[in-house]
Structure formats: C-alpha cells, structure tokens
Design a protein around this motif. Structure first.
Motif, PDB file in Angstrom:
ATOM      1  N   VAL A  84      20.253 -84.290  41.901  1.00 57.69           N
ATOM      2  CA  VAL A  84      21.118 -85.400  41.518  1.00 57.69           C
ATOM      3  C   VAL A  84      21.463 -85.203  40.043  1.00 57.69           C
ATOM      4  CG1 VAL A  84      21.325 -87.894  41.235  1.00 57.69           C
ATOM      5  CG2 VAL A  84      20.071 -86.975  43.190  1.00 57.69           C
ATOM      6  N   GLU A  85      22.729 -85.148  39.763  1.00 60.10           N
ATOM      7  CA  GLU A  85      23.189 -84.886  38.392  1.00 60.10           C
ATOM      8  C   GLU A  85      22.555 -85.855  37.396  1.00 60.10           C
ATOM      9  OE1 GLU A  85      27.364 -84.958  35.786  1.00 60.10           O
ATOM     10  OE2 GLU A  85      27.394 -85.202  37.968  1.00 60.10           O
ATOM     11  N   GLY A  86      21.918 -85.294  36.367  1.00 59.79           N
ATOM     12  CA  GLY A  86      21.367 -86.099  35.291  1.00 59.79           C
ATOM     13  C   GLY A  86      20.061 -86.792  35.605  1.00 59.79           C
ATOM     14  N   VAL A  87      19.469 -86.521  36.772  1.00 64.41           N
ATOM     15  CA  VAL A  87      18.237 -87.198  37.179  1.00 64.41           C
ATOM     16  C   VAL A  87      17.146 -86.160  37.424  1.00 64.41           C
ATOM     17  CG1 VAL A  87      17.163 -88.733  38.892  1.00 64.41           C
ATOM     18  CG2 VAL A  87      19.551 -89.076  38.231  1.00 64.41           C
ATOM     19  N   LEU A  88      15.954 -86.429  36.927  1.00 65.33           N
ATOM     20  CA  LEU A  88      14.819 -85.536  37.106  1.00 65.33           C
ATOM     21  C   LEU A  88      14.662 -85.139  38.576  1.00 65.33           C
ATOM     22  CD1 LEU A  88      12.290 -84.214  35.753  1.00 65.33           C
ATOM     23  CD2 LEU A  88      11.041 -86.293  36.411  1.00 65.33           C
ATOM     24  N   THR A  89      14.648 -83.844  38.845  1.00 69.45           N
ATOM     25  CA  THR A  89      14.508 -83.312  40.201  1.00 69.45           C
ATOM     26  C   THR A  89      13.448 -82.222  40.148  1.00 69.45           C
ATOM     27  OG1 THR A  89      16.824 -83.813  40.714  1.00 69.45           O
ATOM     28  CG2 THR A  89      15.705 -82.201  42.126  1.00 69.45           C
ATOM     29  N   THR A  90      12.231 -82.541  40.588  1.00 67.23           N
ATOM     30  CA  THR A  90      11.077 -81.657  40.356  1.00 67.23           C
ATOM     31  C   THR A  90      10.734 -80.745  41.514  1.00 67.23           C
ATOM     32  OG1 THR A  90       9.332 -83.106  41.241  1.00 67.23           O
ATOM     33  CG2 THR A  90      10.100 -83.541  38.977  1.00 67.23           C
ATOM     34  N   HIS A  91      11.249 -81.013  42.715  1.00 70.31           N
ATOM     35  CA  HIS A  91      10.840 -80.287  43.921  1.00 70.31           C
ATOM     36  C   HIS A  91       9.334 -80.415  44.153  1.00 70.31           C
ATOM     37  CE1 HIS A  91      14.827 -78.334  44.116  1.00 70.31           C
ATOM     38  NE2 HIS A  91      14.728 -78.291  42.801  1.00 70.31           N
ATOM     39  N   GLY A  92       8.726 -81.415  43.541  1.00 72.78           N
ATOM     40  CA  GLY A  92       7.279 -81.605  43.669  1.00 72.78           C
ATOM     41  C   GLY A  92       6.460 -80.506  43.023  1.00 72.78           C
ATOM     42  N   SER A  93       7.045 -79.776  42.099  1.00 72.30           N
ATOM     43  CA  SER A  93       6.373 -78.608  41.518  1.00 72.30           C
ATOM     44  C   SER A  93       6.290 -78.702  40.001  1.00 72.30           C
ATOM     45  CB  SER A  93       7.139 -77.337  41.889  1.00 72.30           C
ATOM     46  OG  SER A  93       6.624 -76.221  41.190  1.00 72.30           O
TER      47      SER A  93
ATOM     48  N   PRO B  38       6.042 -83.221  49.078  1.00 71.60           N
ATOM     49  CA  PRO B  38       5.113 -82.150  48.742  1.00 71.60           C
ATOM     50  C   PRO B  38       5.830 -81.035  47.975  1.00 71.60           C
ATOM     51  CG  PRO B  38       5.185 -82.515  51.121  1.00 71.60           C
ATOM     52  CD  PRO B  38       6.246 -83.366  50.521  1.00 71.60           C
ATOM     53  N   GLU B  39       5.083 -80.191  47.322  1.00 72.36           N
ATOM     54  CA  GLU B  39       5.669 -79.087  46.566  1.00 72.36           C
ATOM     55  C   GLU B  39       6.579 -78.238  47.446  1.00 72.36           C
ATOM     56  OE1 GLU B  39       4.182 -75.780  43.323  1.00 72.36           O
ATOM     57  OE2 GLU B  39       2.855 -76.261  44.997  1.00 72.36           O
TER      58      GLU B  39
ATOM     59  N   GLU C 170       1.355 -81.942  42.354  1.00 70.60           N
ATOM     60  CA  GLU C 170       0.693 -81.965  41.053  1.00 70.60           C
ATOM     61  C   GLU C 170       1.519 -82.679  39.984  1.00 70.60           C
ATOM     62  OE1 GLU C 170      -2.406 -80.945  40.432  1.00 70.60           O
ATOM     63  OE2 GLU C 170      -2.580 -80.542  42.573  1.00 70.60           O
ATOM     64  N   VAL C 171       2.732 -83.060  40.304  1.00 67.66           N
ATOM     65  CA  VAL C 171       3.587 -83.746  39.331  1.00 67.66           C
ATOM     66  C   VAL C 171       3.390 -85.259  39.414  1.00 67.66           C
ATOM     67  CG1 VAL C 171       5.946 -84.064  38.489  1.00 67.66           C
ATOM     68  CG2 VAL C 171       5.291 -81.899  39.560  1.00 67.66           C
ATOM     69  N   PHE C 172       3.459 -85.807  40.624  1.00 69.44           N
ATOM     70  CA  PHE C 172       3.433 -87.253  40.799  1.00 69.44           C
ATOM     71  C   PHE C 172       2.243 -87.768  41.598  1.00 69.44           C
ATOM     72  CE2 PHE C 172       8.148 -86.423  40.517  1.00 69.44           C
ATOM     73  CZ  PHE C 172       8.310 -86.959  39.252  1.00 69.44           C
ATOM     74  N   GLY C 173       1.442 -86.889  42.183  1.00 67.28           N
ATOM     75  CA  GLY C 173       0.342 -87.349  43.006  1.00 67.28           C
ATOM     76  C   GLY C 173       0.755 -87.586  44.446  1.00 67.28           C
ATOM     77  N   ALA C 174      -0.045 -88.373  45.156  1.00 64.52           N
ATOM     78  CA  ALA C 174       0.140 -88.573  46.591  1.00 64.52           C
ATOM     79  C   ALA C 174       0.921 -89.843  46.888  1.00 64.52           C
ATOM     80  CB  ALA C 174      -1.212 -88.635  47.291  1.00 64.52           C
TER      81      ALA C 174
END
Length: 480
Positions: A85-94, A126-127, A137-141
């Motif tokens: 999403v443009e301009g929004v944190l996108t971590t892929h859970g990693s 999940p990652e 490991e970024v946001f937990g469960a």
C-alpha cells in the motif's frame, strides 16, 4: 448512529447507508478507531494503522457524487501485510522489511480504492505468509477472538481476527495453501479462494505464478460477494486476470439457487481429520439433505496432492525468496529456510512430475463436477489449536512430517484450480468454530457463492460475529 451500532451491521447495510448519505466514511473510520482501541490489544489483528491516509482518501471520495463513489462507496477495508500500500508500512511479517514503505500500491489495492474502498490498516500475517499460524518477529502473534489462547490460523489470520472482533466489515487476504479458508474456519467468518486470475494483482517474480491468489473475507457470504465484486476484473498489469461483469457475484449470492446434488467427504481421501470436526461437517451436509439436496459421500482421486504441492510450493519459495535467504538467512524463520532449500534442491524431473500431477488433479476434479454441483468437506482438519504451537504436528493419531502437511484438505482445491469457500458450520464442545469448505468447478465462483448462501441460510450461522475477544476460561476464573 452510535459507533457500537455501526460495528454490528453487515457490510451491505453500511454501504447502503453510505449511498443514502445517512453516514459518511469519516463516521465509519471513527467507529473503527474506537473499536480497535477497545478490542485489538486482545488479538493483535491490525498492527499497522493508517487513519490519516484513510481520512484523506475519504475526503476525496466525498467530493464525488454518491453514485460515483464505487461499489464500496467509502467502506473501510484492511489490507494483508503481504500486499503493498503506497506510503504505508508493509513488512511481509519479516524483520527484513520491518521499515519498508512502498512507493506504489499493488494493482489489487488500486482497484479496491477505485471502487470506493478506504484502506485504514494492514492485517497481520506470518512471515511471507508461510505457515497457517499468524505470528512473526515484527508484530508478534494474532490471537483467536473466540479463545485468545488459540491460533487465528493463517496466513490471513489478522484479517479473520479483525472481522470476528469487529474491527473490519470486510477484509482482503490471499491464499496458496488455504490462507483465506483456514483462518475463516478458525475464526467463524467467511473466506473465498477465487479462481486463478479472478482478482488482478501485481506479479512478483513470476508472471505465471498460479498457486497463490488474492481474495475476499467477510462475516457472511453476501458481504464477501460484495467485496469480490470490488476486487475482480481484468487489468493489463496482470496477464492472467479475467474480465468480469459488474455486480455479478453479489447477484449470484442473492440468486436463491439451490444445488441438486452435492458430494461430501470428511477427508478427501488424503488426510486425517479430528473426529469431532468430521462429525460437525457431516451433520452440516446432512442438513442440506433435509432441504431436498441429494448428498452423497464421494470425492475424486486426489492421491498425488501431497507430493505435487510440496514440490510446487518449494519451487515457488525458491523462485521468490532464494535471494533473500542468501542475503538475510539469519533473519528468516526456519520453516521459510527449509522451503527455500527444498526448492533449490529440486531436479527438473521432480518439477516436471509435479506439473503433470497438477494437470491430472485438475482434470479429475473437472470430471467429478460433471456429476456433482459442489464438493463439501472440512475447511480445516481441526478447530483452533494453542497459539504456542507453530503448526499442527499431529491429528487423529497421525504425526505430520512437515509444517504444511496438515493443510492437504485445502491445498487439494488449490492444485485443482477450483474456487473454494469456507463458511461456519458449527462449534466444538469447547465452543470453537468449525468451517465447511464448499468447492466448485474452476471459474465457478457464481456457483460457490450461491451454494454458500443456501448453506448459510440452512445452517443459520450467518451472523456469528462480531464478538468481543474472549479469554480462555482459566483466565476468566482467575480474573473473577
């Protein structure tokens, strides 16, 4: 209208209110912000919020006439944290992408926003979507709202938990090995894996990747059909994408169609199943028989599914993630490393065999649907398991060799290129939801949705959520 009352309404009613001007997207965003503050700390479904961006989008929509605000008319929708999403944190859970801010949105997000969806949050995953238990490991469960000691499944676990706990009316997810259907089953909501190409998305490293698809989740079948209408359609950026007819999926869900003959299988002949889950899903199928539907116990031969999926999934991980492993091995969870290394070790003969097996499975399923309108089976082989278990390691006395073996009942439909819907069909003795998987022929979403509405009405379980997250009984006693 009070925020609490808005939260309990179905998505179609909220959209109708938006169209009439009874409420605005800002009213909905305010209701969501309050609800998230109230309940999300207990489940951790939506770890990234973007309300400022959402309000700016809502302002732009409000400048348009009501008739030009798209299918969703300003309804807020969360996006799974695998999708940009443009301009929004996108971590892929990693941890590798813990600070990743995309400069451009995925085609899917652009389409939803063009159709009046307002993005306000990213849902937990999940990652890299690996493993049907939502933790990273970024946001937990992410915890299950029905019992916060249990898993919400995955990989669209954050989306399902948000729907169940009332921090979303509709939600985006994706599915390779059941990632829309598993969490729907565990959380008592509805999820659909659409046909290949039904929902356009930005290709990653493969133009022709067909194991994973994007799709909708909701609290009931008609709401899900509404979201699919907003997602579906052809796009030049996705060469596999299919054309669509506006409104066809909600129309199908509301058509009143009833299947004439369906098959039921407790295990599709390929997996152990918890006896209580088998009993609940069989009883649900028999309720359809009580409404005049012919229900027979049958399934096609899917015996190659395990070997085929293991190979093609591993190939997908190696193709898409090998570079990341070489550069960031220490930041990847062991299941992802195992999948990548398995893919890198494949021979051309193994890959060719798996591709041929998939064609065989697809053809057998196609032939099966010449006799049956739908194929019913459990969506998951167990109800929600404890959150501490990384994956289901055993079922009905059978030990699984890998972290994905327990997903066979859903990845069989993936391999056969079939749309598959999960709806709630009952509860275990512990009060945990159980999902019924409704499989239709390739490109048969219309049939799946119509059959899903029929089954939902017969079972009387179309309005289970939202709920306030529930702690396990032991914690409730301690609190008392």
């Amino acid at each position: 209208m009070a925020a609490a009352e808005l939260i309990t309404k179905d998505a179609r009613s909220v959209v109708a209110m938006l169209r009439r001007g009874d409420i605005t997207p800002h009213d909905l965003l305010a209701a969501l912000e309050a609800r998230i503050a109230e309940v999300d700390p207990a489940v951790n479904a939506l770890p990234t919020l973007c309300f400022e961006r959402a309000r700016a989008h809502a302002d732009r929509l409000m400048k348009l006439p009501a008739a030009e605000r798209g299918i969703l008319a300003g309804l807020p929708v969360p996006i799974k944290d695998l999708t940009e999403v443009e301009g929004v944190l996108t971590t892929h859970g990693s941890p590798i992408f813990a600070k990743n801010i995309p400069a451009k949105s995925n085609i899917l997000v652009e389409r939803l926003e063009e159709n009046g969806g307002v993005v306000y949050a990213k849902s937990n995953t999940p990652e890299f979507g690996a493993g049907a238990n939502t933790f990273n490991e970024v946001f937990g469960a992410t915890l299950n709202p029905w019992n916060t000691s249990r898993s919400a499944a995955g990989s669209s676990g954050g989306a399902a938990a948000a729907l169940a706990s009332g921090t979303a009316w509709l939600a985006h997810g994706s599915d390779m090995g059941g990632s829309l259907r598993n969490p729907a089953s565990f959380c008592g909501v509805v999820g659909l894996r659409p046909s290949i190409g039904r929902v356009a998305h930005t290709p990653g490293v493969q133009v022709d990747g067909t194991l994973g698809v994007e799709g909708p989740m909701a609290r009931n079948v008609e709401d899900l059909a509404l979201l699919l209408d907003a997602m579906a359609g052809e796009h030049a950026g996705d060469p596999l994408s299919l054309p669509t007819v506006e409104g066809q999926f909600l129309k199908a869900a509301q058509s009143g169609w009833k299947p004439k003959r369906v098959a039921y299988s407790k295990d599709l002949g390929i997996t152990p199943v918890d006896p209580e889950v088998a009993k609940i899903t069989r009883a649900a199928a028999q309720k359809l028989a009580g409404e005049g539907v012919i229900v027979e116990e049958a399934h096609p031969d899917l015996s190659e599914a395990h070997e085929c999926f293991q190979t093609l999934r591993a190939l997908s991980f190696a193709t898409g993630r090998a570079k990341l492993m070489r550069e960031h091995r220490d930041l990847l969870k062991p299941e992802v490393i195992w999948n990548i290394e398995k893919g890198l070790a494949l021979t051309i003969d193994e890959i060719s065999k798996a591709q041929a097996q998939r064609v065989t499975l697809m053809n057998r399923m196609r032939d099966f649907f010449e006799k049956y309108d739908l194929l019913l089976c459990p969506s998951t082989i167990v109800a929600a398991f404890p959150i501490e278990e990384r994956y289901l390691a055993r079922c009905a006395g059978v030990e699984f060799e890998t972290y994905i073996d327990w997903l066979a009942i859903v990845y069989a439909a993936t391999l056969a290129c079939c749309p598959a819907l999960s709806i709630p069909c009952g509860f275990t003795s512990e009060g945990l939801p159980v999902g019924l998987q409704i499989i239709a022929p390739n490109r048969g979403e219309v049939r799946a949705l119509a059959g899903g509405t029929f089954a939902e009405n017969v079972l009387g379980l179309g309005a289970l959520t939202p709920i306030v997250p529930r702690a396990p009984a032991s914690q409730q006693r301690q609190a008392g």
